[in-house]
Design a protein around this motif. Structure first.
Motif, mmCIF file in Angstrom:
data_model
loop_
_atom_site.group_PDB
_atom_site.id
_atom_site.type_symbol
_atom_site.label_atom_id
_atom_site.label_comp_id
_atom_site.label_asym_id
_atom_site.label_seq_id
_atom_site.Cartn_x
_atom_site.Cartn_y
_atom_site.Cartn_z
ATOM 1 N N ARG A 114 35.251 9.650 -37.098
ATOM 2 C CA ARG A 114 36.302 10.402 -36.405
ATOM 3 C C ARG A 114 36.170 10.319 -34.895
ATOM 4 O O ARG A 114 37.124 10.596 -34.163
ATOM 5 C CB ARG A 114 36.275 11.878 -36.853
ATOM 6 N N ALA A 115 35.035 9.928 -34.361
ATOM 7 C CA ALA A 115 34.841 9.913 -32.905
ATOM 8 C C ALA A 115 33.971 8.742 -32.496
ATOM 9 O O ALA A 115 33.140 8.249 -33.267
ATOM 10 C CB ALA A 115 34.221 11.223 -32.438
ATOM 11 N N MET A 116 34.189 8.299 -31.258
ATOM 12 C CA MET A 116 33.295 7.316 -30.646
ATOM 13 C C MET A 116 32.264 8.085 -29.821
ATOM 14 O O MET A 116 32.606 9.031 -29.108
ATOM 15 C CB MET A 116 34.088 6.373 -29.736
ATOM 16 N N PHE B 7 39.443 5.103 -22.333
ATOM 17 C CA PHE B 7 40.736 5.721 -22.668
ATOM 18 C C PHE B 7 41.849 5.211 -21.750
ATOM 19 O O PHE B 7 42.974 4.959 -22.197
ATOM 20 C CB PHE B 7 40.633 7.243 -22.584
ATOM 21 N N SER C 273 43.808 14.331 -36.913
ATOM 22 C CA SER C 273 42.928 13.196 -37.161
ATOM 23 C C SER C 273 43.401 11.904 -36.516
ATOM 24 O O SER C 273 42.716 10.893 -36.606
ATOM 25 C CB SER C 273 42.807 12.969 -38.679
ATOM 26 N N LYS C 274 44.556 11.912 -35.885
ATOM 27 C CA LYS C 274 45.144 10.659 -35.391
ATOM 28 C C LYS C 274 44.782 10.354 -33.936
ATOM 29 O O LYS C 274 44.634 9.200 -33.555
ATOM 30 C CB LYS C 274 46.676 10.706 -35.538
ATOM 31 N N LYS C 275 44.681 11.376 -33.115
ATOM 32 C CA LYS C 275 44.437 11.144 -31.689
ATOM 33 C C LYS C 275 42.961 10.806 -31.444
ATOM 34 O O LYS C 275 42.060 11.332 -32.098
ATOM 35 C CB LYS C 275 44.866 12.366 -30.869
ATOM 36 N N SER C 276 42.745 9.950 -30.472
ATOM 37 C CA SER C 276 41.395 9.424 -30.219
ATOM 38 C C SER C 276 40.474 10.490 -29.628
ATOM 39 O O SER C 276 40.905 11.359 -28.855
ATOM 40 C CB SER C 276 41.458 8.227 -29.264
ATOM 41 N N GLN D 127 49.133 1.087 -24.326
ATOM 42 C CA GLN D 127 50.152 1.589 -25.252
ATOM 43 C C GLN D 127 51.483 1.848 -24.558
ATOM 44 O O GLN D 127 52.493 2.042 -25.225
ATOM 45 C CB GLN D 127 49.658 2.886 -25.910
ATOM 46 N N HIS E 192 42.869 1.905 -22.955
ATOM 47 C CA HIS E 192 43.534 1.996 -24.261
ATOM 48 C C HIS E 192 44.936 2.596 -24.129
ATOM 49 O O HIS E 192 45.919 2.063 -24.660
ATOM 50 C CB HIS E 192 42.677 2.845 -25.203
ATOM 51 N N ILE F 65 36.388 10.957 -27.994
ATOM 52 C CA ILE F 65 35.082 10.447 -27.553
ATOM 53 C C ILE F 65 34.170 11.649 -27.315
ATOM 54 O O ILE F 65 34.575 12.632 -26.687
ATOM 55 C CB ILE F 65 35.190 9.604 -26.271
ATOM 56 N N ALA G 10 44.480 12.120 -25.864
ATOM 57 C CA ALA G 10 43.113 11.761 -26.262
ATOM 58 C C ALA G 10 42.187 12.806 -25.655
ATOM 59 O O ALA G 10 42.551 13.487 -24.691
ATOM 60 C CB ALA G 10 42.746 10.367 -25.781
#
Length: 617
Positions: A543-545, A609, A515-518, A616, A612, A520, A456
């Motif tokens: 796409r982003a926070m 993060f 495009s998959k990984k988080s 996982q 999150h 911020i 991330a």
């Protein structure tokens, strides 16, 4: 009672001095104080004085001081300190001669003409600027006698000028009844206005001084520039003239702070003695400010030495002559080039309206004009990026060696990998696409490869002030996949009338983050320009926070325009983002998903993060 006690103390000290014979009558102090109590213009400042003097006056030994001049000096100092007014004085004058107010002599016409020509200095300067110097302000009675001649000899020569410099640097005398005459020539006839109020203490009456509905000759009007020159010797009614016209916003004052005199000073004999009290018996109260120029003086709008005041005034008037063309030229540039067409038309029309309403008539300097124009443009358009600017030349390009580029990149970018394999990337300015493209491989090797393999990423733009937007598409592309081209934004260029789609690039230097990984992005109130465009795209596309504060509300890089042939330049945004799918970031900024103080944004993002990613595992 602190100040009254000062006078008591000074008198009692004198009382300790031993003299054989009393030189002055016991009633001297009582009579002196009674004059002050009955006639001083500001009775509210006399609280406690009567009681203090009664205590001191009972000590008659102080009157044994052998000479009147010494006693008058001591009593003057006590009064001035007690009442906090240096205009109050006690004098000892055995050979007193009453001061007689000068009267207009009964002269034959030719001598009267010569006297007026000597008393009033008149000139027409280059640029049709009138110059008039008056060293004594005539009162109503004198004006009635010489008014027609003044109009013929002086005023009719002043009327055709485009601007007037009224020189009061040497004016230290005058009659208060002349105030309404002078001010009225520079105000409108249609409405009578309250110019000043004069409170007279002996009669306990207040007289309102009003503008005059009818005058000899024509008025100079309310729109032609008027500048009054002052010095530290400008005194009395001349100060009142300057103060009234300044607060009516009809004149700009240039020169030195005035003397701080009085609208009326009178002298009273103390009983049957040779002592005399001089004090202000009336005071001016301005209806606009509620205060007065007396004692404090009139502060000029432009402070310069008296000897430089005329030259300064001429420069101000030369600038004012250019103002209409500058404002109208600014309005035209905005109407034709500002990014948002409707706002451009509205702003241009309102700006010209301000000019017509005289909002720019009191400008006294180029910097003041730029400051006001910037404030008005921001208010009228709601855009803090529409403003005046310096015409800063573009510096020549620097020929960097590869080694220099590496060192520059190390300084410009900050990277880290936090716990749970969280990448961190900070940079504080966007570069031009062509410049970035030339060193893309170096950036990838020394910056991007350090964070690309993280699980991330936090992109820190809290201190990013913007820069060119040409590299935005390329930077965005790293956070999307190569198999699909995505429209990032649609840019409309007002100058060319064209729209351009901003799309992800099919080929990039180095590896994509995908495009998959988080992701911020951290923001603050300083995040501006190109950085906002990046945040705008990534937020709109989901796409982003965004964590932090609402961004600055900048613009795409503005262009610099010269206003006509002047040395005024405008910074005008000419491009805007597509706002059909989401509110535009220009003007208003971008609100974060998670609002926190900028200083706390990084720890907040790491906490999100960590929670999150830990979940996982």
């Amino acid at each position: 009672m602190a100040k009254p006690l000062f006078l008591v103390a000074s008198l009692l000290v004198l009382g300790n001095v031993s003299f054989i014979h009393a030189g002055f009558p016991p009633s001297l102090i009582v009579d002196m104080v009674k004059i002050v109590l009955d006639n001083y213009c500001s009775p509210e400042k006399l609280a406690g004085l009567k009681e203090a003097i009664a205590a001191a006056g009972s000590n008659t030994a102080i009157l044994n001081i052998p000479d009147g001049e010494s006693l008058s000096r001591v009593l003057s100092a006590g009064l001035q300190t007690t009442i906090n007014d240096p205009r109050l004085k006690l004098s000892y004058e055995p050979a007193f001669v009453p001061v007689v107010a000068p009267q207009m002599p009964a002269l034959p016409p030719e001598q009267l003409v010569a006297m007026l020509q000597n008393a009033i200095k008149l000139d027409i300067l280059e640029g049709n600027i009138g110059y008039m110097r008056i060293d004594h302000i005539l009162g109503e009675a004198a004006a009635d006698k010489v008014g027609p001649m003044l109009v013929d000899l002086v005023w009719n020569k002043v009327l055709p000028t485009s601007a007037l410099i009224f020189d009061l640097r040497y004016t230290s005398s005058g009659d208060v009844t002349g105030l309404s005459y002078i001010v009225s020539y520079f105000t409108a006839a249609e409405s009578v206005i309250h110019i000043d109020s004069v409170y007279d203490r002996p009669s306990n009456t207040t007289t309102k001084l009003m503008s005059m509905p009818t005058l000899l000759g024509e008025r100079y009007g309310t729109t032609k520039p008027l500048i009054i020159l002052t010095s530290k010797n400008t005194k009395g009614i001349a100060e009142d003239v300057a103060y009234c016209l300044k607060n009516l916003k009809r004149a700009s004052i240039v020169g030195e702070k005035t003397a701080g005199g009085s609208v009326k000073i009178d002298q009273f004999r103390v009983g049957d003695t040779d002592f005399y009290v001089t004090l202000p018996t009336a005071k001016s109260i301005n209806p606009i400010t509620g205060s007065s120029w007396e004692q404090t003086g009139v502060t000029p709008d432009v402070k310069v030495n008296a000897e430089d005041a005329l030259a300064t005034a001429i420069k101000i008037l030369e600038l004012r002559a250019q103002v209409p063309a500058i404002i109208e030229g600014s309005a035209a540039l905005i109407a034709d080039n500002y990014a948002f067409e409707k706002t451009a038309a509205d702003t241009a029309a309102k700006l010209k309206g301000l000019l017509e309403n005289g909002e720019y008539s009191m400008v006294v300097s180029k910097s003041g004009l730029e400051e006001k124009l910037t404030a008005d443009l921001k208010t009228l358009s709601g855009d803090k990026n529409l403003k005046t600017t310096a015409n800063t030349p573009v510096p020549p390009p620097v020929n960097y060696t590869p080694e220099m580029f590496i060192e520059l990149i190390k300084v410009s970018f900050q990277t880290d990998v936090f716990e749970n394999n969280i990448g961190y990337l900070r940079f504080d300015m966007f570069g031009d696409f062509e410049e970035v493209k030339a060193i893309a491989q170096i950036i990838v090797e020394h910056v991007w490869n350090k964070v690309v393999n993280t699980d991330a990423m936090i992109v820190d733009l809290r201190n990013n002030l913007g820069g060119p937007t040409t590299a935005i598409a390329g930077f965005c592309s790293y956070f999307f996949d190569a198999d699909k081209q995505i429209v990032l934004d649609k840019l409309t260029d007002r100058q060319s009338g064209t729209s351009t789609e901003l799309q992800t690039l099919p080929e990039l230097t180095g590896t994509r983050y995908g495009s998959k990984k988080s992701l911020i992005i951290l923001t603050s109130g300083a995040t501006a320009g190109a950085a906002e465009e990046f945040v705008f795209i990534m937020k709109r596309l989901g796409r982003a926070m965004i964590v932090g504060e609402t961004t600055f509300g900048g613009s795409h890089p503005p262009k610099t325009f010269q206003v006509g042939d002047s040395d005024i330049f405008l910074s005008i945004p000419t491009v805007h983002s597509d706002n059909s799918m989401a509110p535009s970031w220009e003007k208003s900024g971008i609100a974060p998903h998670i609002p926190v103080a900028a200083a706390a944004a990084l720890e907040t993002a790491k906490g999100i993060f960590n929670k999150h990613l830990a979940g996982q595992k």
